[in-house]
Design an enzyme around this catalytic site. Structure first.
Site, mmCIF file in Angstrom:
data_model
loop_
_atom_site.group_PDB
_atom_site.id
_atom_site.type_symbol
_atom_site.label_atom_id
_atom_site.label_comp_id
_atom_site.label_asym_id
_atom_site.label_seq_id
_atom_site.Cartn_x
_atom_site.Cartn_y
_atom_site.Cartn_z
ATOM 1 N N THR A 124 97.949 61.283 7.207
ATOM 2 C CA THR A 124 96.675 60.630 7.523
ATOM 3 C C THR A 124 96.735 59.149 7.219
ATOM 4 O O THR A 124 96.283 58.315 8.009
ATOM 5 C CB THR A 124 95.536 61.292 6.734
ATOM 6 O OG1 THR A 124 95.393 62.652 7.173
ATOM 7 C CG2 THR A 124 94.219 60.566 6.935
ATOM 8 N N GLN A 171 103.043 67.537 14.289
ATOM 9 C CA GLN A 171 103.337 68.934 14.586
ATOM 10 C C GLN A 171 104.692 69.138 15.254
ATOM 11 O O GLN A 171 105.250 70.223 15.198
ATOM 12 C CB GLN A 171 102.242 69.514 15.485
ATOM 13 C CG GLN A 171 100.957 69.837 14.765
ATOM 14 C CD GLN A 171 101.107 70.914 13.704
ATOM 15 O OE1 GLN A 171 101.978 71.757 13.783
ATOM 16 N NE2 GLN A 171 100.261 70.872 12.698
ATOM 17 N N SER A 225 104.032 63.765 9.050
ATOM 18 C CA SER A 225 103.568 64.276 7.760
ATOM 19 C C SER A 225 104.530 65.339 7.258
ATOM 20 O O SER A 225 104.770 66.350 7.932
ATOM 21 C CB SER A 225 102.160 64.867 7.908
ATOM 22 O OG SER A 225 101.650 65.291 6.663
ATOM 23 N N ALA A 226 105.080 65.137 6.058
ATOM 24 C CA ALA A 226 106.159 65.993 5.562
ATOM 25 C C ALA A 226 105.746 67.441 5.368
ATOM 26 O O ALA A 226 106.544 68.359 5.609
ATOM 27 C CB ALA A 226 106.702 65.424 4.250
ATOM 28 N N HIS A 227 104.513 67.698 4.943
ATOM 29 C CA HIS A 227 104.154 69.086 4.666
ATOM 30 C C HIS A 227 103.998 69.919 5.932
ATOM 31 O O HIS A 227 103.875 71.136 5.877
ATOM 32 C CB HIS A 227 102.887 69.167 3.801
ATOM 33 C CG HIS A 227 101.615 68.845 4.531
ATOM 34 N ND1 HIS A 227 101.167 67.569 4.719
ATOM 35 C CD2 HIS A 227 100.697 69.653 5.097
ATOM 36 C CE1 HIS A 227 100.020 67.592 5.378
ATOM 37 N NE2 HIS A 227 99.717 68.853 5.618
ATOM 38 N N CYS A 276 81.705 79.117 13.407
ATOM 39 C CA CYS A 276 81.225 79.959 12.318
ATOM 40 C C CYS A 276 82.219 80.034 11.166
ATOM 41 O O CYS A 276 82.036 80.820 10.238
ATOM 42 C CB CYS A 276 80.880 81.343 12.837
ATOM 43 S SG CYS A 276 82.019 81.997 14.047
#
Length: 460
Positions: free
Chosen positions: A70, A177, A194-196, A320
């Site tokens: 981010t 992704q 993003s590494a994770h 929901c």
């Protein structure tokens, strides 16, 4: 317990764990210092940067490590917009970008800039030519993800990059992704990851900025990471992130083929096993490990809870299951069914047995949720025809408005209408989707004293 939410965070790769532990012992010192421990830390940082740059497809001096994916997105967008402020203040994004891109776009609007949000097709992909037409002379930056975090659809990055190049507009690609599966097609100007997402530790992102791209880092100046990521580097995590990216890339071809076969099985079997299911996303141009489907007449939060109790960890974009009670912006932009939405993203090592058991338990769980909600059977009842009806579903949340519609549609003559009054944002997606699945006519929406009136005409 099978973990089927790798798109949110992939389990830590064994190579990442080994590299992290080793770097905790060897890479704790300040890599900016000239003494022995600092030099050792600097060597580790430089090696990690070289490895990550090779995987990304850029020069090492074009890549900076950030504190998250981010943060990489925020820094990339703000720096590129500032660097090209003399060109204009227009930002072009697709309607299905990750929330970090859309939050940055909203912040840009709050600061007086303009944002063009390019719509997508029902598969979740932008049309490259439509994207290109949004690139006006005052466009400072365009953003396009390489593949959808939510439905797995791959975007036409190469075509969009060519159009951006012709228009003289830099393109930022959110590749979080897709980086685990291979490099992004050539032509991009900035790239974030993003590494994770690929099995590295959380708290490491990367931002690549091509040489020649006008870029002005925002915020207080800092001497680290080319001024693009202030603060002391988390060197052990960076080393682990780079090592795991190299490891997953080495496994990518074989693992992608294996997981694609498992996902194909899910895509084919779920609609056959569970009535009233819509599989969303592009069936061909997609990530190998991810599939998303939506179940009519199902409360998504309840279904995720049942799957969790059965031992399966999955994600959802249903309204929901969110605190905002609105469907995911991705499903909304695609115009697909949002209720009972399930995203399955398989991590490396997922077995045939895991998928077979998921397919075994899913039909019963969906049927149980529908029974609790008093959902109608697959075929709507057909009592004696009555005049057109108005259904008051105000204050009732997904999937209740659609369930109430399904219960009464058989009670009006063919050609007559049912009007559903609803203040649930999901109804705007789910009622038209129900009409398409049931071969009824969605007439449209009308203003109402409260909420919106959704009008459906019975065709059969």
């Amino acid at each position: 317990m099978p973990y089927f939410d790798a798109a949110s965070a992939a389990p830590l790769h064994p190579v990442a764990r080994q590299a992290l532990l080793a770097a905790l012992d060897e890479g704790w010192a300040d890599p900016a210092r000239l003494y022995r421990e600092g030099r050792r830390a600097r060597l580790l940082l430089d090696a990690a940067r070289e490895a990550a740059a090779e995987a990304v497809g850029c020069r090492a001096d074009e890549l900076a490590f950030t504190s998250s994916g981010t943060r990489a997105v925020y820094s990339g967008i703000s720096g590129a917009l500032a660097g090209r402020r003399r060109v204009g203040r227009r930002l072009v994004v697709s309607a299905v970008e990750h929330s970090s891109v859309l939050h940055a776009a909203a912040d840009h609007e709050d600061r007086g800039g303009t944002v063009a949000r390019v719509p997508v097709e029902r598969t979740g992909a932008v049309d490259a030519q439509t994207f290109g037409r949004a690139l006006t002379e005052d466009t400072a930056l365009a953003c396009l993800q390489s593949a959808s975090h939510e439905v797995g659809t791959e975007q036409p990055v190469a075509e969009a990059a060519g159009l951006c190049r012709a228009a003289g507009v830099p393109l930022l690609v959110d590749a979080a992704q897709s980086l685990a599966w291979g490099p992004v097609p050539e032509g991009w100007s900035l790239l974030a990851g993003s590494a994770h997402k690929w099995g590295g530790p959380a708290g490491v992102g990367l931002l690549a900025v091509r040489k020649g791209v006008r870029f002005a880092p925002q915020g207080p100046a800092d001497e680290r990471e080319s001024g693009r990521a202030p603060g002391f580097e988390n060197l052990p995590a960076i080393v682990a992130a780079a090592a795991s990216l190299r490891a997953v890339r080495a496994e990518a071809d074989a693992e992608a083929a294996r997981l694609r076969a498992l996902v194909d099985r899910i895509r084919a079997r779920v609609p056959a096993l569970v009535p009233d299911v819509e599989v969303v996303g592009d069936p061909v141009r997609r990530l190998p490990h991810l599939v998303t489907f939506s179940c009519l007449y199902v409360d998504g939060e309840t279904l995720l809870g049942e799957l969790d109790r059965a031992g399966f960890s999955v994600s959802s974009g249903s309204s929901c299951t969110s605190s905002t009670l609105t469907p995911s912006h991705v499903l909304k932009a695609m115009g697909v069914l949002s209720e009972g939405n399930v995203r399955v993203s398989l991590p490396r090592g997922t077995t045939d047995e895991d998928v077979d058991r998921f397919l075994e338990v899913l039909p019963g769980l969906v049927a149980g949720v529908r029974e609790k909600l008093d959902a109608p059977a697959a075929a709507a009842p057909s009592p004696a025809p009555d005049d057109s009806l108005v259904v008051d579903a105000l204050g009732k949340r997904c999937p209740i408005p659609v369930i109430e519609l399904a219960k009464v549609i058989g009670g009006v003559p063919v050609g007559a209408t049912v009007t559903v009054l609803s203040d649930d944002e999901a109804a705007r997606l789910d009622i038209p989707a129900w009409c398409a699945m049931r071969e009824q006519e969605y007439v449209g929406e009308e203003p109402a004293d409260r909420g919106v009136a959704y009008v459906v005409r019975r065709l059969s």
